[in-house]
Scaffold this motif. Structure first.
Motif, PDB file in Angstrom:
ATOM      1  N   GLU A   1     -47.252  -4.394  22.751  1.00  6.55           N
ATOM      2  CA  GLU A   1     -47.042  -5.815  22.462  1.00  6.55           C
ATOM      3  C   GLU A   1     -46.358  -6.504  23.641  1.00  6.55           C
ATOM      4  O   GLU A   1     -45.238  -6.154  24.015  1.00  6.55           O
ATOM      5  CB  GLU A   1     -46.194  -5.978  21.206  1.00  6.55           C
ATOM      6  N   THR A   2     -47.019  -7.513  24.192  1.00  2.00           N
ATOM      7  CA  THR A   2     -46.438  -8.270  25.300  1.00  2.00           C
ATOM      8  C   THR A   2     -45.550  -9.385  24.771  1.00  2.00           C
ATOM      9  O   THR A   2     -45.557  -9.701  23.566  1.00  2.00           O
ATOM     10  CB  THR A   2     -47.547  -8.891  26.167  1.00  2.00           C
ATOM     11  N   ASP A   3     -44.812 -10.013  25.686  1.00  2.00           N
ATOM     12  CA  ASP A   3     -43.974 -11.143  25.286  1.00  2.00           C
ATOM     13  C   ASP A   3     -44.832 -12.269  24.707  1.00  2.00           C
ATOM     14  O   ASP A   3     -44.450 -12.916  23.720  1.00  2.00           O
ATOM     15  CB  ASP A   3     -43.177 -11.665  26.482  1.00  2.00           C
ATOM     16  N   ALA A   4     -45.994 -12.507  25.307  1.00  2.00           N
ATOM     17  CA  ALA A   4     -46.873 -13.576  24.831  1.00  2.00           C
ATOM     18  C   ALA A   4     -47.409 -13.262  23.440  1.00  2.00           C
ATOM     19  O   ALA A   4     -47.514 -14.155  22.590  1.00  2.00           O
ATOM     20  CB  ALA A   4     -48.033 -13.774  25.810  1.00  2.00           C
ATOM     21  N   GLU A   5     -47.739 -12.001  23.207  1.00  2.00           N
ATOM     22  CA  GLU A   5     -48.237 -11.603  21.884  1.00  2.00           C
ATOM     23  C   GLU A   5     -47.136 -11.704  20.840  1.00  2.00           C
ATOM     24  O   GLU A   5     -47.389 -12.096  19.692  1.00  2.00           O
ATOM     25  CB  GLU A   5     -48.799 -10.184  21.961  1.00  2.00           C
ATOM     26  N   TYR A   6     -45.928 -11.376  21.219  1.00  2.00           N
ATOM     27  CA  TYR A   6     -44.783 -11.552  20.316  1.00  2.00           C
ATOM     28  C   TYR A   6     -44.569 -13.030  20.002  1.00  2.00           C
ATOM     29  O   TYR A   6     -44.286 -13.390  18.849  1.00  2.00           O
ATOM     30  CB  TYR A   6     -43.531 -10.952  20.967  1.00  2.00           C
ATOM     31  N   GLN A   7     -44.732 -13.893  20.993  1.00  2.00           N
ATOM     32  CA  GLN A   7     -44.601 -15.329  20.753  1.00  2.00           C
ATOM     33  C   GLN A   7     -45.632 -15.821  19.748  1.00  2.00           C
ATOM     34  O   GLN A   7     -45.369 -16.738  18.962  1.00  2.00           O
ATOM     35  CB  GLN A   7     -44.724 -16.102  22.071  1.00  2.00           C
TER      36      GLN A   7
ATOM     37  N   SER B   1     -48.417  -8.975  12.222  1.00  2.00           N
ATOM     38  CA  SER B   1     -48.359  -9.549  13.569  1.00  2.00           C
ATOM     39  C   SER B   1     -49.131 -10.859  13.587  1.00  2.00           C
ATOM     40  O   SER B   1     -50.056 -11.050  12.797  1.00  2.00           O
ATOM     41  CB  SER B   1     -48.959  -8.579  14.594  1.00  2.00           C
ATOM     42  N   GLY B   2     -48.760 -11.726  14.516  1.00  2.00           N
ATOM     43  CA  GLY B   2     -49.466 -12.997  14.664  1.00  2.00           C
ATOM     44  C   GLY B   2     -50.497 -12.988  15.782  1.00  2.00           C
ATOM     45  O   GLY B   2     -51.017 -14.045  16.140  1.00  2.00           O
ATOM     46  N   ASN B   3     -50.801 -11.804  16.313  1.00  2.00           N
ATOM     47  CA  ASN B   3     -51.705 -11.708  17.456  1.00  2.00           C
ATOM     48  C   ASN B   3     -52.892 -10.814  17.127  1.00  2.00           C
ATOM     49  O   ASN B   3     -52.727  -9.715  16.593  1.00  2.00           O
ATOM     50  CB  ASN B   3     -50.951 -11.148  18.664  1.00  2.00           C
ATOM     51  N   ASP B   4     -54.090 -11.267  17.463  1.00  2.00           N
ATOM     52  CA  ASP B   4     -55.306 -10.526  17.115  1.00  2.00           C
ATOM     53  C   ASP B   4     -55.397  -9.161  17.801  1.00  2.00           C
ATOM     54  O   ASP B   4     -55.855  -8.195  17.196  1.00  2.00           O
ATOM     55  CB  ASP B   4     -56.547 -11.347  17.468  1.00  2.00           C
ATOM     56  N   LYS B   5     -54.982  -9.062  19.057  1.00  2.00           N
ATOM     57  CA  LYS B   5     -55.060  -7.772  19.748  1.00  2.00           C
ATOM     58  C   LYS B   5     -54.152  -6.748  19.087  1.00  2.00           C
ATOM     59  O   LYS B   5     -54.541  -5.591  18.893  1.00  2.00           O
ATOM     60  CB  LYS B   5     -54.707  -7.910  21.227  1.00  2.00           C
ATOM     61  N   VAL B   6     -52.942  -7.185  18.739  1.00  2.00           N
ATOM     62  CA  VAL B   6     -52.008  -6.276  18.071  1.00  2.00           C
ATOM     63  C   VAL B   6     -52.550  -5.879  16.700  1.00  2.00           C
ATOM     64  O   VAL B   6     -52.493  -4.710  16.309  1.00  2.00           O
ATOM     65  CB  VAL B   6     -50.610  -6.908  17.951  1.00  2.00           C
ATOM     66  N   LEU B   7     -53.102  -6.829  15.966  1.00  2.00           N
ATOM     67  CA  LEU B   7     -53.686  -6.520  14.658  1.00  2.00           C
ATOM     68  C   LEU B   7     -54.818  -5.505  14.787  1.00  2.00           C
ATOM     69  O   LEU B   7     -54.962  -4.611  13.951  1.00  2.00           O
ATOM     70  CB  LEU B   7     -54.203  -7.792  13.987  1.00  2.00           C
ATOM     71  N   ALA B   8     -55.625  -5.647  15.840  1.00  2.00           N
ATOM     72  CA  ALA B   8     -56.713  -4.695  16.059  1.00  2.00           C
ATOM     73  C   ALA B   8     -56.155  -3.301  16.362  1.00  2.00           C
ATOM     74  O   ALA B   8     -56.674  -2.293  15.861  1.00  2.00           O
ATOM     75  CB  ALA B   8     -57.605  -5.169  17.199  1.00  2.00           C
ATOM     76  N   GLU B   9     -55.085  -3.229  17.157  1.00  2.00           N
ATOM     77  CA  GLU B   9     -54.445  -1.944  17.447  1.00  2.00           C
ATOM     78  C   GLU B   9     -53.846  -1.328  16.185  1.00  2.00           C
ATOM     79  O   GLU B   9     -53.827  -0.117  16.009  1.00  2.00           O
ATOM     80  CB  GLU B   9     -53.357  -2.127  18.503  1.00  2.00           C
ATOM     81  N   MET B  10     -53.370  -2.180  15.293  1.00  2.00           N
ATOM     82  CA  MET B  10     -52.834  -1.719  14.006  1.00  2.00           C
ATOM     83  C   MET B  10     -53.937  -1.331  13.014  1.00  2.00           C
ATOM     84  O   MET B  10     -53.654  -0.731  11.991  1.00  2.00           O
ATOM     85  CB  MET B  10     -51.971  -2.816  13.368  1.00  2.00           C
ATOM     86  N   ARG B  11     -55.176  -1.756  13.308  1.00  2.00           N
ATOM     87  CA  ARG B  11     -56.324  -1.565  12.412  1.00  2.00           C
ATOM     88  C   ARG B  11     -56.096  -2.241  11.056  1.00  2.00           C
ATOM     89  O   ARG B  11     -56.328  -1.645   9.990  1.00  2.00           O
ATOM     90  CB  ARG B  11     -56.625  -0.075  12.212  1.00  2.00           C
ATOM     91  N   ARG B  12     -55.699  -3.495  11.112  1.00  2.00           N
ATOM     92  CA  ARG B  12     -55.433  -4.223   9.875  1.00  2.00           C
ATOM     93  C   ARG B  12     -56.702  -4.769   9.226  1.00  2.00           C
ATOM     94  O   ARG B  12     -56.707  -5.077   8.035  1.00  2.00           O
ATOM     95  CB  ARG B  12     -54.456  -5.373  10.158  1.00  2.00           C
ATOM     96  N   GLY B  13     -57.756  -4.964  10.005  1.00  2.00           N
ATOM     97  CA  GLY B  13     -59.027  -5.346   9.412  1.00  2.00           C
ATOM     98  C   GLY B  13     -59.262  -6.837   9.254  1.00  2.00           C
ATOM     99  O   GLY B  13     -60.248  -7.240   8.628  1.00  2.00           O
ATOM    100  N   TYR B  14     -58.362  -7.670   9.776  1.00  2.00           N
ATOM    101  CA  TYR B  14     -58.538  -9.119   9.705  1.00  2.00           C
ATOM    102  C   TYR B  14     -58.029  -9.735  10.997  1.00  2.00           C
ATOM    103  O   TYR B  14     -57.265  -9.112  11.746  1.00  2.00           O
ATOM    104  CB  TYR B  14     -57.794  -9.728   8.514  1.00  2.00           C
ATOM    105  N   THR B  15     -58.449 -10.956  11.258  1.00  2.00           N
ATOM    106  CA  THR B  15     -57.935 -11.724  12.389  1.00  2.00           C
ATOM    107  C   THR B  15     -56.924 -12.750  11.878  1.00  2.00           C
ATOM    108  O   THR B  15     -56.853 -13.036  10.672  1.00  2.00           O
ATOM    109  CB  THR B  15     -59.062 -12.474  13.114  1.00  2.00           C
ATOM    110  N   ILE B  16     -56.171 -13.317  12.814  1.00  2.00           N
ATOM    111  CA  ILE B  16     -55.222 -14.355  12.422  1.00  2.00           C
ATOM    112  C   ILE B  16     -55.956 -15.575  11.885  1.00  2.00           C
ATOM    113  O   ILE B  16     -55.490 -16.239  10.951  1.00  2.00           O
ATOM    114  CB  ILE B  16     -54.310 -14.720  13.611  1.00  2.00           C
TER     115      ILE B  16
END
Length: 229
Positions: free
Chosen positions: A162-168, A117-132
């Protein structure tokens, strides 16, 4: 002719959408001597290219040997002409590994670097462990040290919440990084994962499908431009 050598089994990352740690267990590295033995055996059977395999392959560690050390050792084997590996994890892509890749001509100038994902909030929900921001810096470092590096990625659209803005944000990242190609998916629940148990799958299928279709159009245009060049 290419051969495949498994260097690691399992995964310690526990991304909320992924079932691998529950089905394959925790990370377990194969002893370097066994990996090198398999590589030499592959050469004896006529293989010139070796692909090192692991769920998060660059997380590899066995005692005091890390993945960069292992790649350097494999590159020292006579008869091996090309080395590939898949799939690395952004958090464990160290400057030492980039330096080894830059120094070793046998290592192919290609990295599959899943972002999801290109969005930090989504990455945090995914527990990816990094920021964009951290991911961008990693890509910039790789390209500064190995300018000809080809990079591909994985993208999931329609992750719960995931919101439209987060998808963008994801579309903007795709355009910015300009991946050579991408594996693109719409989110689907996997039984046994944290997301399946704790996070409601609240994005309608029609929205997921539209987001995926739009993403594919953008990435295919980038691929076409790179191929033409």
């Amino acid at each position: 002719v290419g051969g495949w050598v498994t260097i690691q089994r399992g995964c310690d990352k526990f991304c909320t959408f992924c079932v691998v740690p529950y089905t394959r267990g925790r990370e377990r590295g194969v002893a370097p001597r066994e990996i090198l033995r398999q590589c030499r055996t592959a050469v004896e059977h006529g293989y010139q290219e070796i692909t090192l395999l692991g769920q998060t392959v660059n997380s590899y560690r066995y005692e005091d040997v890390d993945f960069a050390d292992l790649v350097r050792s494999v590159a020292s084997i006579d008869g091996i002409e090309r080395i590939r590996f898949t799939s690395p994890y952004p958090v464990d892509f160290t400057p030492k590994l980039i330096e080894v890749m830059a120094q070793q001509d046998k290592v192919c100038n290609y990295i599959h670097l899943p972002v999801q994902s290109g969005n930090d909030k989504v990455l945090a929900e995914m527990r990816r462990g990094y920021t964009i921001g951290e991911y961008r810096q990693l890509v910039a470092t790789i390209r500064s040290m190995i300018p000809e590096m080809a990079i591909s990625t994985d993208i999931i659209v329609g992750f719960p919440g995931e919101t439209d803005a987060e998808y963008q944000d994801t579309l903007n990242l795709i355009r910015e990084i300009s991946y050579d190609f991408a594996y693109m998916f719409k989110y689907s629940e996997r039984e046994g994962t944290f997301a399946h148990k704790r996070i409601a799958d609240d994005i309608p299928e029609a929205v997921k499908g539209k987001r995926l279709a739009d993403l594919i159009v953008i990435q295919e245009a980038i691929c076409a431009e790179k191929t033409a060049a």
